[in-house]
Structures are given as C-alpha cells and as structure tokens.
Design an enzyme around this catalytic site. Structure first.
Site, PDB file in Angstrom:
ATOM      1  N   TYR A 133      96.494  55.790 -47.922  1.00  0.00           N
ATOM      2  CA  TYR A 133      96.134  56.554 -46.630  1.00  0.00           C
ATOM      3  C   TYR A 133      95.467  57.815 -47.034  1.00  0.00           C
ATOM      4  O   TYR A 133      95.269  58.456 -48.159  1.00  0.00           O
ATOM      5  CB  TYR A 133      97.486  57.088 -45.966  1.00  0.00           C
ATOM      6  CG  TYR A 133      98.430  56.159 -45.499  1.00  0.00           C
ATOM      7  CD1 TYR A 133      97.898  55.164 -45.089  1.00  0.00           C
ATOM      8  CD2 TYR A 133      99.739  56.555 -45.210  1.00  0.00           C
ATOM      9  CE1 TYR A 133      98.858  54.097 -44.488  1.00  0.00           C
ATOM     10  CE2 TYR A 133     100.774  55.700 -44.760  1.00  0.00           C
ATOM     11  CZ  TYR A 133     100.287  54.443 -44.234  1.00  0.00           C
ATOM     12  OH  TYR A 133     101.134  53.467 -43.482  1.00  0.00           O
ATOM     13  N   SER A 159     104.257  51.931 -36.025  1.00  0.00           N
ATOM     14  CA  SER A 159     103.335  51.780 -34.485  1.00  0.00           C
ATOM     15  C   SER A 159     104.299  51.887 -33.554  1.00  0.00           C
ATOM     16  O   SER A 159     104.192  50.932 -32.507  1.00  0.00           O
ATOM     17  CB  SER A 159     102.461  50.487 -34.667  1.00  0.00           C
ATOM     18  OG  SER A 159     101.485  50.548 -33.784  1.00  0.00           O
ATOM     19  N   LEU A 183     104.311  53.738 -30.908  1.00  0.00           N
ATOM     20  CA  LEU A 183     103.576  53.748 -29.591  1.00  0.00           C
ATOM     21  C   LEU A 183     102.363  52.938 -29.585  1.00  0.00           C
ATOM     22  O   LEU A 183     101.473  53.546 -28.771  1.00  0.00           O
ATOM     23  CB  LEU A 183     103.150  55.469 -29.625  1.00  0.00           C
ATOM     24  CG  LEU A 183     104.677  56.429 -29.382  1.00  0.00           C
ATOM     25  CD1 LEU A 183     103.944  57.858 -29.407  1.00  0.00           C
ATOM     26  CD2 LEU A 183     105.255  56.033 -28.299  1.00  0.00           C
ATOM     27  N   LYS A 230      97.734  57.414 -22.459  1.00  0.00           N
ATOM     28  CA  LYS A 230      96.514  58.419 -22.582  1.00  0.00           C
ATOM     29  C   LYS A 230      95.383  57.957 -22.361  1.00  0.00           C
ATOM     30  O   LYS A 230      94.380  58.168 -21.723  1.00  0.00           O
ATOM     31  CB  LYS A 230      96.783  59.227 -23.764  1.00  0.00           C
ATOM     32  CG  LYS A 230      96.270  58.477 -25.032  1.00  0.00           C
ATOM     33  CD  LYS A 230      96.356  59.623 -26.149  1.00  0.00           C
ATOM     34  CE  LYS A 230      96.116  58.984 -27.565  1.00  0.00           C
ATOM     35  NZ  LYS A 230      95.930  59.973 -28.509  1.00  0.00           N
TER      36      LYS A 230
END
Length: 345
Positions: free
Chosen positions: A53, A233, A235, A243
């Site tokens: 990351y 994950s 969402l 959105k």
C-alpha cells in the site's frame, strides 16, 4: 463499539477495522493520523495495512502507508491496537518489490521485517498472505483456469514454515490468508495441522452487497474450521455509497484511477446499487450505512474493514454501528439480491 473474539485466537477486535490503503496516495500523513485518532476514539482497535500500500501499487509510493501508520503507532500504547499487515505474493509488473514478490521463505521473512521497520513495532498481531501464489480467480475474475498456473509455486508447507519462523521469533502473533478459496483454506489448515505449523485464523476476502461469493462455500469452511472473515471492500470501492450515481464525476478511486475495480464494471451492478440506495433512503439511512450494517449483521462476520478519504466519510461509516437490520429490512435486502444476485461476482 462492539468487539468480537476471533475464533482460534486471542484477538479481541472491534467489529469495524480501519483500512489504510489510501494513506500515502489519496490521504496525506496528517490526514491518515486524523483518521486513526478518530477511529481509536470511537473504539476501533483493529488496523489493517499491507506492504504494497497505498493503491494503486507503484514503486514510488510502496511502503508509504505502513510508514504513516508507524509514525502514528509510535505514540500509542502498543497493546491498545490490534495491528495487521500483509505480504504481497507473485504478481506481474511488480519487479520493483523484492525483484518480483514471491512466497519463498526468504522473501516472506524479509518482507515482514521490512514491514516491522516501517511500522515502528516489534511485532504484528496478524500477518496475512495477501493473495495465493497459485492461480485463483480474483480481482474481478470469475473462473479457475488451470492453464494459468505459474511454473513455480512455493508449497503451502514452505509458506507456513516461513510464517512459523516469524511466530517463533515473536515477530508475528497470528497468521491469516487473503483472497483465498475453500480449497486453499482447507489445504493450509491440513498442512498446519499435520506439521505443527501456525494455522490461519483469519481470511480477508471481498464481501459486500454486490459480491456475496463468500457465502458460496467459504462460510461453511470457515464456520466448521474456526477461521474468521475480515471483509474488505464493504462499500465496493465507494459504489455502494451511490455517490457515483448521484454525481458521475465524484472524487474517488473509480474516477481517479481509470480501469480500477474491474469486478464492479459488470452489466447489472448499477441497477443493484440504485435498488439498495433507494431502500436505504426509504428507511432513513445512507446507502453506506445500510451496506455496512448489513455486513455486520451476518452471522459469519469477524470484522468489516472500512476505508475513507475524508473525515465525513469516516463518521458516516462509524454511524453504521447504530443501525439495526430488522427482519423486515433484511427481507427487503434479500429481495433485491434475488432479483440481481451477485452482479459483481
């Protein structure tokens, strides 16, 4: 905050885990620290990161997330945080990481020691294999294809033996898997049992309203074998917040990084998102809160890994803890799932 003792471990973790994959790309160090402070104040004691990351993974930023978490962790009582990280497995296009990451014993040990240095800690509570060394369908793929098996796949024994070195050295307390299959989980457990090696206590796999593949076999395996799900994950890269339907140009990974999130570009995804968003709003909830509360109401859940780029998003995610999925709401969710089952699978 609610907590769960993960089976076959002494890890008592908050039901929400703070994911950090945006730190160092979409979030600055100061923003990352603010998120960590707010999560800790809300009772979140579980932090997840990885050596590769932030995302998208690239040479110039690799390791930045762990360094940001480490500079925050240095001013916390170490035993107040359950800290998890992951070692990257074989992947094309990542020659800049260890000359091309592999799950050899030497590389696993070296990767862990580098993570500990960046994180400014002597040990990890949980160390996970980020994805299998063998070919499995993941990250938007659907089917297993034996012709895509790599030429050289380190044995499960070799991988677990390397993790055992880290456990015996006190650098790792528990080990886990990620992006695994039922066969993979059972094989790791078999080899661990037969050779007195560390058994995986967690599996970090995708799980959300659009992708419930975990329920197709892994629920039984993990229930019977006492392996806890850490759902990532939740969402769907922000899609389940609706959105992007409200504003197609909304800032997020899907607009910043074209081609990101292939599994969510499938034909029936958008219709399902609209249905779940409408259901949430009809019940006085935000779409994100519905998605997170539903996950945490599942009997098979260990902890849900949330991620945010703004404090407002983090507050909304934390607000999901106050939501109760009633039998009526659960039935309405299942009705949508029946009309559009696993559109991102």
């Amino acid at each position: 905050m609610r907590y769960r003792l993960l089976p076959a471990s002494d890890l008592n973790v908050s039901v929400l885990c703070l994911g950090t994959m945006t730190f160092g790309e979409q979030n600055t160090e100061a923003e990352g620290h603010a998120q960590l402070d707010r999560a800790l104040a809300a009772g979140v004691n579980f932090i997840d990161t990885a050596e590769m990351y932030p995302v998208p993974a690239k040479a110039e930023t690799q390791g930045a997330t762990e360094r940001i978490v480490g500079s925050w962790l240095a001013r916390q009582p170490r035993d107040s945080v359950v800290l998890a990280s992951k070692v990257a497995g074989p992947q094309r296009g990542m020659a800049w990481m260890r000359g091309g990451p592999q799950f050899t014993a030497e590389q696993i040990v070296a990767a862990c020691e580098a993570s500990l240095t960046r994180l400014r800690t002597d040990y990890l509570d949980l160390y996970q294999l980020h994805w299998p060394a063998r070919h499995v369908p993941m990250f938007g793929e659907t089917y297993f294809d034996p012709s895509r098996e790599p030429d050289m796949v380190p044995s499960v024994y070799e991988q677990l033996e390397a993790l055992d070195q880290l456990v015996r050295a006190g650098k790792v307390r528990h080990v886990g898997l990620s992006n695994e299959t039922p066969w993979g989980v059972m094989e790791f457990l078999r080899v661990a049992r037969e050779n007195n090696l560390p058994r995986p206590v967690t599996i970090q796999n995708v799980c959300n309203l659009l992708h419930r593949g975990f329920e197709h076999g892994l629920t039984e395996v993990c229930h019977r074998e006492q392996v806890a799900l850490l759902a990532y994950s939740p969402l769907a890269f922000g899609l389940l917040t609706a959105k992007y339907q409200d504003d197609a140009a909304s800032d997020g990974r899907m607009t910043r990084f074209p081609g990101f999130g292939a599994r969510y570009a499938k034909p029936y995804v958008q219709a399902a998102i609209a249905d779940y968003a409408a259901l949430a709003r009809a019940n006085g909830l935000t779409p994100a809160q519905l998605a997170l509360a539903w996950l945490n109401s599942r009997w098979y859940m260990g902890s849900v890994i949330i991620g945010a780029t703004t404090m407002a998003q983090l507050e909304e995610n934390l607000g999901s803890l106050a939501v109760t999925i009633t039998p009526e709401l659960d039935a309405a969710i299942e009705a949508i799932h029946a009309r559009s089952p696993n559109p991102a699978l």
